[in-house]
Design an enzyme around this catalytic site. Structure first.
Site, PDB file in Angstrom:
ATOM      1  N   HIS A  59       1.051  -1.206  -0.126  1.00  0.00           N
ATOM      2  CA  HIS A  59      -0.123  -0.039   0.097  1.00  0.00           C
ATOM      3  C   HIS A  59       1.009   1.245  -0.189  1.00  0.00           C
ATOM      4  O   HIS A  59       1.869   1.126   0.013  1.00  0.00           O
ATOM      5  CB  HIS A  59      -0.942   0.009   1.132  1.00  0.00           C
ATOM      6  CG  HIS A  59      -0.468   0.024   2.248  1.00  0.00           C
ATOM      7  ND1 HIS A  59       0.358   0.694   3.100  1.00  0.00           N
ATOM      8  CD2 HIS A  59      -0.545  -1.057   3.570  1.00  0.00           C
ATOM      9  CE1 HIS A  59       0.561   0.385   4.300  1.00  0.00           C
ATOM     10  NE2 HIS A  59       0.087  -0.676   4.681  1.00  0.00           N
ATOM     11  N   HIS A 114       3.917   1.566   2.483  1.00  0.00           N
ATOM     12  CA  HIS A 114       5.175   0.851   2.102  1.00  0.00           C
ATOM     13  C   HIS A 114       5.788   1.637   0.950  1.00  0.00           C
ATOM     14  O   HIS A 114       7.099   1.735   0.959  1.00  0.00           O
ATOM     15  CB  HIS A 114       4.801  -0.513   1.628  1.00  0.00           C
ATOM     16  CG  HIS A 114       4.192  -1.395   2.629  1.00  0.00           C
ATOM     17  ND1 HIS A 114       2.625  -2.100   2.015  1.00  0.00           N
ATOM     18  CD2 HIS A 114       4.331  -1.823   3.679  1.00  0.00           C
ATOM     19  CE1 HIS A 114       2.348  -2.690   2.959  1.00  0.00           C
ATOM     20  NE2 HIS A 114       3.212  -2.744   3.979  1.00  0.00           N
ATOM     21  N   CYS A 122      -5.149 -18.183  27.015  1.00  0.00           N
ATOM     22  CA  CYS A 122      -6.446 -18.562  27.162  1.00  0.00           C
ATOM     23  C   CYS A 122      -7.133 -19.779  26.405  1.00  0.00           C
ATOM     24  O   CYS A 122      -7.029 -19.826  25.236  1.00  0.00           O
ATOM     25  CB  CYS A 122      -7.470 -17.350  26.569  1.00  0.00           C
ATOM     26  SG  CYS A 122      -9.052 -17.475  26.604  1.00  0.00           S
ATOM     27  N   CYS A 163     -10.023 -19.147  23.663  1.00  0.00           N
ATOM     28  CA  CYS A 163      -9.342 -18.763  22.365  1.00  0.00           C
ATOM     29  C   CYS A 163      -8.156 -19.361  21.721  1.00  0.00           C
ATOM     30  O   CYS A 163      -7.873 -19.356  20.623  1.00  0.00           O
ATOM     31  CB  CYS A 163      -8.731 -17.313  22.520  1.00  0.00           C
ATOM     32  SG  CYS A 163      -9.577 -16.151  23.459  1.00  0.00           S
ATOM     33  N   CYS A 185     -10.138 -13.081  29.991  1.00  0.00           N
ATOM     34  CA  CYS A 185     -10.272 -12.855  28.869  1.00  0.00           C
ATOM     35  C   CYS A 185     -11.687 -12.040  28.406  1.00  0.00           C
ATOM     36  O   CYS A 185     -12.703 -12.525  29.083  1.00  0.00           O
ATOM     37  CB  CYS A 185     -10.103 -14.184  27.939  1.00  0.00           C
ATOM     38  SG  CYS A 185     -10.751 -14.088  26.345  1.00  0.00           S
ATOM     39  N   HIS A 198     -13.992 -14.663  26.535  1.00  0.00           N
ATOM     40  CA  HIS A 198     -14.661 -16.053  27.430  1.00  0.00           C
ATOM     41  C   HIS A 198     -14.665 -15.837  28.791  1.00  0.00           C
ATOM     42  O   HIS A 198     -15.058 -16.981  29.409  1.00  0.00           O
ATOM     43  CB  HIS A 198     -13.475 -17.089  26.975  1.00  0.00           C
ATOM     44  CG  HIS A 198     -13.345 -17.681  25.558  1.00  0.00           C
ATOM     45  ND1 HIS A 198     -12.656 -16.836  24.588  1.00  0.00           N
ATOM     46  CD2 HIS A 198     -14.181 -18.328  24.544  1.00  0.00           C
ATOM     47  CE1 HIS A 198     -12.652 -17.181  23.440  1.00  0.00           C
ATOM     48  NE2 HIS A 198     -13.520 -18.097  23.482  1.00  0.00           N
ATOM     49  N   LYS A 225      -6.437   5.700  10.045  1.00  0.00           N
ATOM     50  CA  LYS A 225      -5.543   5.082   9.911  1.00  0.00           C
ATOM     51  C   LYS A 225      -5.872   3.830   8.546  1.00  0.00           C
ATOM     52  O   LYS A 225      -6.908   3.720   8.354  1.00  0.00           O
ATOM     53  CB  LYS A 225      -5.374   4.053  11.094  1.00  0.00           C
ATOM     54  CG  LYS A 225      -4.022   3.148  11.288  1.00  0.00           C
ATOM     55  CD  LYS A 225      -4.115   2.687  12.592  1.00  0.00           C
ATOM     56  CE  LYS A 225      -2.909   1.919  12.937  1.00  0.00           C
ATOM     57  NZ  LYS A 225      -2.531   0.886  12.268  1.00  0.00           N
ATOM     58  N   LYS A 257      -7.455  -2.771   6.096  1.00  0.00           N
ATOM     59  CA  LYS A 257      -8.192  -3.450   5.352  1.00  0.00           C
ATOM     60  C   LYS A 257      -9.300  -3.461   5.662  1.00  0.00           C
ATOM     61  O   LYS A 257     -10.634  -3.150   4.779  1.00  0.00           O
ATOM     62  CB  LYS A 257      -7.516  -5.027   5.519  1.00  0.00           C
ATOM     63  CG  LYS A 257      -6.559  -5.283   4.366  1.00  0.00           C
ATOM     64  CD  LYS A 257      -6.337  -6.719   4.328  1.00  0.00           C
ATOM     65  CE  LYS A 257      -4.943  -7.327   3.964  1.00  0.00           C
ATOM     66  NZ  LYS A 257      -4.686  -8.499   4.318  1.00  0.00           N
TER      67      LYS A 257
HETATM   68  N1  MSP Z   1       8.485  -7.111   8.396  1.00  0.00           N
HETATM   69  C1  MSP Z   1       8.755  -6.052   9.325  1.00  0.00           C
HETATM   70  C2  MSP Z   1       9.919  -5.214   9.056  1.00  0.00           C
HETATM   71  C3  MSP Z   1      11.229  -6.126   9.169  1.00  0.00           C
HETATM   72  S1  MSP Z   1      12.818  -5.330   8.600  1.00  0.00           S
HETATM   73  C4  MSP Z   1      13.949  -6.217   9.250  1.00  0.00           C
HETATM   74  C5  MSP Z   1       7.433  -4.973   9.042  1.00  0.00           C
HETATM   75  N2  MSP Z   1       7.010  -5.162   8.040  1.00  0.00           N
HETATM   76  S2  MSP Z   1       5.700  -4.008   7.531  1.00  0.00           S
HETATM   77  O1  MSP Z   1       5.075  -4.459   6.467  1.00  0.00           O
HETATM   78  O2  MSP Z   1       4.755  -3.910   8.719  1.00  0.00           O
HETATM   79  O3  MSP Z   1       6.399  -2.596   7.249  1.00  0.00           O
HETATM   80  C6  MSP Z   1       6.332  -1.693   8.295  1.00  0.00           C
HETATM   81  C7  MSP Z   1       7.002  -0.517   7.565  1.00  0.00           C
HETATM   82  O4  MSP Z   1       6.280  -0.117   6.242  1.00  0.00           O
HETATM   83  C8  MSP Z   1       7.255   0.786   8.138  1.00  0.00           C
HETATM   84  O5  MSP Z   1       8.467   0.764   9.128  1.00  0.00           O
HETATM   85  C9  MSP Z   1       7.191   1.786   7.296  1.00  0.00           C
HETATM   86  O6  MSP Z   1       8.612   1.929   6.558  1.00  0.00           O
HETATM   87  C10 MSP Z   1       6.255   1.229   6.185  1.00  0.00           C
HETATM   88  N3  MSP Z   1       4.774   1.847   6.379  1.00  0.00           N
HETATM   89  C11 MSP Z   1       3.943   0.734   6.707  1.00  0.00           C
HETATM   90  N4  MSP Z   1       2.645   1.762   6.656  1.00  0.00           N
HETATM   91  C12 MSP Z   1       3.124   2.842   6.778  1.00  0.00           C
HETATM   92  C13 MSP Z   1       2.391   4.054   7.015  1.00  0.00           C
HETATM   93  N5  MSP Z   1       0.820   4.135   7.097  1.00  0.00           N
HETATM   94  N6  MSP Z   1       3.180   5.229   6.859  1.00  0.00           N
HETATM   95  C14 MSP Z   1       4.348   5.356   6.760  1.00  0.00           C
HETATM   96  N7  MSP Z   1       4.947   3.949   6.595  1.00  0.00           N
HETATM   97  C15 MSP Z   1       4.544   2.933   6.556  1.00  0.00           C
HETATM   98  O7  MSP Z   1       7.344  -4.148   9.923  1.00  0.00           O
END
Ligand code: MSP
Length: 512
Positions: free
Chosen positions: A20, A23, A128, A131, A145, A148, A299, A302
């Site tokens: 998204h 990322h 739990c 769950c 919990c 439950h 925020k 999904k």
């Molecule tokens: N898999 C772990 C990271 C392991 S690194 C050794 C993880 N993955 S994640 O898919 O949750 O990615 C988190 C990262 O995605 C955040 O630190 C950021 O870089 C980016 N972001 C995900 N959602 C975001 C926003 N809504 N806003 C800004 N950055 C975002 O954690």
């Protein structure tokens, strides 16, 4: 002598989510940095990828009715497709299910075990029965919990632990003394104060294989699988080909900059450097923690259905519009809100009006006044001297701003120059010079406009690579844009005469 290199990483993203705009933010920033450093003559490595093991992925695959590997392959391909749509020029896309990565993780675990950094113990947590899940104290209401209405029991599971507690002092010094820099400053302060106040506990680095089967088996006890974070961190090494590819590793390690949002800073400031210390590898040079953003004030999730798909966005607006908008809209360290209304406003004002218009008024003037050829400049008047001075200010300023990851300010500076070039055209009024047949002056003015555009194209090329190459093509310069370097080729006067401009469709037709 160490070669001039730059190694930038993004977090590897979980495959239980689809790519998204969140990322995309980190990944676009990493790509711009990589391209910029390449432009300044460095050898660059940009690593991104996917985090594919662990219980969450195992469950997501089950829910989707797919075998875990099949599920990972499908989602990892979606990430690659998204990065292609956004013009991300990664050097490697690492997947933690890559055979080479798996073997390297087992190699590290064995090394840690042999070095006495790992011991067998127990993981104790609340469980739990209703769950069939572990709970944290925060999940409970009045000790029970909430679903439950029963008190969870304490369950303990055999596991292996990493002696994180031994590293507290060293980690504190590392971060406090900037051996591992953390920017912005407030994020560093948070970590220093965390390491000063909280006592680090040893952490469980394995789960029983019967509970979490989708993980890398411990090499010294195959009835356990590796904790997903330990597996994930090592991507930053294995993505370079480590441990086999010593040459590439030595060229690029330690990482120049690791990008992430604040959600994963604490683990990066504790477990990751502690593992490196334990296996005798230098820590990364720096982390930069960017902001987190919401979508239309909410925020992204999904369930709310407001997850913005970068592929769809790129189809609608083009990759560079997204790259420009996302980096110009908010300061890199601050939280922000993403809205398509703002994207369209920024498109119309900065891209259609300012940048697009600069090119589209110039090409026909070139055709009309210069028989499509770039003229040779005569003496510079104050107007040209002013434009040239601005270009020099921008080229020099960009380096400092990007050194501080001030993408927004860097774009604003380039756009000052775009604005200046548009104003120059208004003031120098080539149409009047043509009417009055002031040939020599007209040549100087047309040269200056083309020269400003040439420099602007080089400056925006890291941010907007597709636009830059289209513009380069339209101004008819034969040398490839990729062979240009900063600051050398962005110096005023580099435009060669005798080139042909090309007419093409507007780059950014206004959105009504
Ligand atoms: N898999 C772990 C990271 C392991 S690194 C050794 C993880 N993955 S994640 O898919 O949750 O990615 C988190 C990262 O995605 C955040 O630190 C950021 O870089 C980016 N972001 C995900 N959602 C975001 C926003 N809504 N806003 C800004 N950055 C975002 O954690």
């Amino acid at each position: 002598m160490k070669r001039n290199t730059f190694y930038v990483t993004t977090p590897i993203y979980y495959v239980n989510d689809v790519p998204h705009i969140g990322h995309s933010y980190t990944t676009i920033a990493a790509d711009v940095l990589a391209r910029y450093h390449e432009l300044t003559g460095k050898e660059v490595f940009l690593l991104t990828g996917t985090d594919e093991h662990g219980i969450k992925v195992q469950e997501s695959a089950l829910k989707a009715g797919e075998a875990p590997q099949e599920f990972c392959d499908r989602i990892a391909a979606q990430f690659m497709k998204a990065w292609q749509a956004l013009g991300i020029n990664y050097s490697n896309f690492i997947r933690t299910t890559d055979d080479h990565h798996v073997k390297a993780v087992q190699y590290v675990l064995q090394k840690l075990y042999d070095g006495g950094h790992i011991y067998k113990g127990k993981y104790e947590a609340l469980y739990c029965m209703g769950c069939e899940q572990y709970k944290t104290a925060g999940d409970l209401v009045n000790g029970k919990c909430p679903d439950h209405k029963i008190e969870p029991e304490i369950r303990s599971e055999e596991c292996y632990l990493f002696k994180l507690s031994e590293h507290q002092e060293r980690l504190l010094r590392l971060i406090r003394d900037d051996e591992l820099k953390i920017r912005p400053q407030e994020r560093k302060n948070e970590m220093v104060s965390f390491l000063e106040k909280e006592e680090l506990q040893d952490i469980s680095i394995s789960r029983m294989r019967e509970k979490v089967s989708w993980g890398i088996p411990l090499p010294f006890d195959e009835s356990h699988t590796t904790y997903v974070w330990v597996d994930a961190f090592l991507n930053y090494l294995t993505g370079l080909g480590w441990p086999e590819d010593k040459e590439n590793f030595e060229l690029f390690w330690p990482a120049s900059i690791q990008l992430m949002a604040k959600d994963i800073l604490r683990v990066h400031a504790t477990i990751w450097p502690a593992i490196l210390i334990a296996i005798g590898i230098a820590p990364p040079v720096e982390y930069f923690i960017h902001g987190y953003f919401t979508v239309n004030g909410e925020k992204m999730s999904k369930s709310l259905g407001n997850v913005i798909d970068p592929i769809e966005l790129s189809v609608n607006y083009g990759p560079d519009v997204i790259r420009y908008f996302i980096l110009s809209e908010f300061p890199f360290g601050a939280d922000g809100d993403f809205s398509t209304r703002r994207l369209e406003e920024s498109f119309n004002s900065d891209l259609a009006n300012d940048l697009g218009n600069l090119l589209h008024r110039t090409v026909p003037m070139m055709e009309k006044y210069c028989q499509r050829l770039v003229p040779t400049p005569g003496a510079l008047d104050d107007l040209e001297k002013d434009l040239k001075a601005k270009s020099e200010e921008v080229v020099a300023g960009l380096d400092n701003l990007l050194g501080e990851l001030k993408f927004r300010e860097a774009l604003a500076l380039i756009w000052e120059f775009v604005g200046k070039a548009n104003k120059y055209i208004d003031s120098a009024a080539p149409w009047a010079l043509a009417r009055e047949d002031k040939r020599e002056r007209l040549d100087t003015v047309m040269y200056s406009i083309m020269e400003a555009i040439r420099i602007i194209v080089i400056l925006i090329s890291s941010f907007m690579p597709e636009t830059a190459s289209k513009m380069w093509d339209q101004i008819g310069i034969e040398e490839s844009l990729g062979s240009q370097t900063l600051p050398k080729d962005a110096a005023w006067g580099g435009l060669k005469s005798g080139l042909e401009v090309k007419h093409a469709a507007p780059l950014f037709p206004r959105i009504q």
